[in-house]
Design a protein around this motif. Structure first.
Motif, short mmCIF file in Angstrom:
data_model
loop_
_atom_site.label_atom_id
_atom_site.label_comp_id
_atom_site.label_asym_id
_atom_site.label_seq_id
_atom_site.Cartn_x
_atom_site.Cartn_y
_atom_site.Cartn_z
N GLN A 57 16.95 14.87 7.52
CA GLN A 57 16.98 13.64 6.74
C GLN A 57 15.87 13.69 5.69
O GLN A 57 14.80 14.25 5.93
CB GLN A 57 16.76 12.46 7.68
N SER A 75 20.85 11.32 9.57
CA SER A 75 21.63 11.72 8.41
C SER A 75 20.70 12.22 7.33
O SER A 75 19.48 12.07 7.41
CB SER A 75 22.48 10.55 7.90
N SER A 96 26.14 13.29 7.94
CA SER A 96 25.69 13.09 9.31
C SER A 96 26.74 13.69 10.22
O SER A 96 27.82 14.10 9.77
CB SER A 96 25.50 11.60 9.63
#
Length: 392
Positions: A57, A75, A96
């Motif tokens: 992320q 994500s 994700s």
């Protein structure tokens, strides 16, 4: 619409030509709309990387740029820059384990940057042969936090590979696609996709129009469409239409269009075919009522292109009274199938008064599998055996 073409069909058609043909199509559509179509296509094809502690992320806005390990369900953003003739069109692919979405925006601290020329991407997505590669840059964090980036480098590699693979290739394994999108055509109720792979593979890289009767999900406008998404992924240059009794406004895709209508209504089927056909493939996975199946066959088979295929699934309802069937009951799909065998050989009939039906003249092959019928369209006018051979 561009003339009589939709933008996506114009783009699909141009992608098999020279770069100048693709460039002209993009100019007609407009760079921004063409970029939007291609970004949605990439997102729809992108296979989400596996979840878990390997997810990555971006750092929070205003913090250090780069990538870091993230707990399950995390994500990350990848910046996709689509380079046109005079400007770049930025998209953020939010990735994700649960899915991938595309939005027209600039990411503040993307995990990676992927730059693709619009013409090259159109050819990679929808064309054939050699295509250009993208430029990829990783957004590394400061040196003091490099250890965190190194720990998640394999997750980033999987994410970047997922996007690049979506940009340049089609998935060919229908069994896998059925499982991925949740279709019942393989692995649970039915085992159709191995047969489909056999019959559909010659058309996989062609410009095709596919119509499937029956979207699924009953009354829910957002439910169903698993096999439509499967066909969209398999036929990378195809338009996929889904006909359902209920409106399916929530079932969407870059090359998917759903239509509301009754497969038992001849006039509605004719209007649908006139507007959206001719079709290369028709798949009947609709009501499975025998009367409806035969109405659809009569109305839609004439709108299948020569060399195309008409498929009827779940032929077992021919034997089920609830669906208007029964053993040796007239007017069922199975009884119709028996006439197809005769029709293939109609020129050999000893009866000189036989008037060939449309199916006699245009079914050139018939394939039968468990609960599945596949008809090949063409001109069934092969010469009969010599007349001097005794018939009686």
């Amino acid at each position: 619409m561009i003339g009589n073409e939709t933008p996506i069909w114009r783009l699909l058609r141009s992608a098999g030509g020279a770069d100048d043909d693709i460039r002209a199509a993009i100019e007609e559509i407009g760079e921004a709309p063409a970029a939007a179509l291609m970004a949605d296509e990439v997102a729809s094809r992108c296979e989400p990387p596996p979840g878990g502690s390997s997810g990555i992320q971006p750092y929070p806005s205003g913090g250090s740029s780069g990538i870091r390990p993230d707990p399950p369900g995390g994500s990350f953003d990848i910046q996709l820059e689509l380079a046109g003739a005079g400007r770049s069109h930025p998209y953020v692919l939010s990735v994700s384990a649960s899915g991938v979405t595309a939005s027209a925006a600039t990411a503040e601290d993307p995990a990676a940057l992927i730059v693709y020329d619009l013409v090259a991407l159109a050819r990679a997505l929808y064309g054939t042969g050699v295509h250009g590669e993208a430029r990829v840059e990783v957004n590394w964090p400061p040196a003091e936090r490099l250890g965190e980036a190194i720990a998640s480098i394999h997750a980033l590699a999987r994410a970047v590979e997922s996007v690049l693979t979506a940009c340049r290739s089609a998935e060919t394994n229908l069994d896998r696609l059925a499982t991925r999108f949740g279709s019942d055509k393989y692995g649970t109720m039915h085992w159709y996709t191995p047969h489909y792979a056999r019959y559909f593979s010659p058309l996989r890289d062609e410009l095709v129009r596919v119509l499937e009767i029956g979207v699924g999900g009953y009354h829910d406008p957002a439910s169903g469409g698993a096999s439509l998404r499967m066909w969209q992924r398999y036929f990378r240059r195809g338009l996929v239409f889904g006909l359902d009794l209920f409106p399916k406004t929530g079932v969407q895709g870059p090359r998917i269009r759903t239509l509301a209508g009754d497969q038992g209504d001849p006039a509605a089927l004719r209007a649908l075919a006139e507007e959206h056909g001719p079709f290369d493939i028709v798949i009947d996975d609709g009501s499975h009522m025998n009367a409806h199946v035969l109405v659809a066959l009569r109305e839609l088979f004439p709108h299948v292109r020569p060399g195309g295929l008409y498929v009827v699934e779940d032929v077992q309802t021919s034997y089920w009274p609830m669906f208007g069937g029964g053993r040796d009951v007239p007017g069922t799909t199975a009884e119709f199938a028996k006439t197809v065998i005769d029709g293939l050989n109609h020129r050999e009939f000893a009866d000189p008064g036989h008037v060939p039906s449309y199916f006699d003249g245009h079914v050139v092959a018939a394939h039968f599998h468990h609960n599945l019928m596949v008809l090949e369209k063409g001109d069934n006018h092969e010469q009969a055996a010599p007349s001097w051979i005794p018939r009686r």
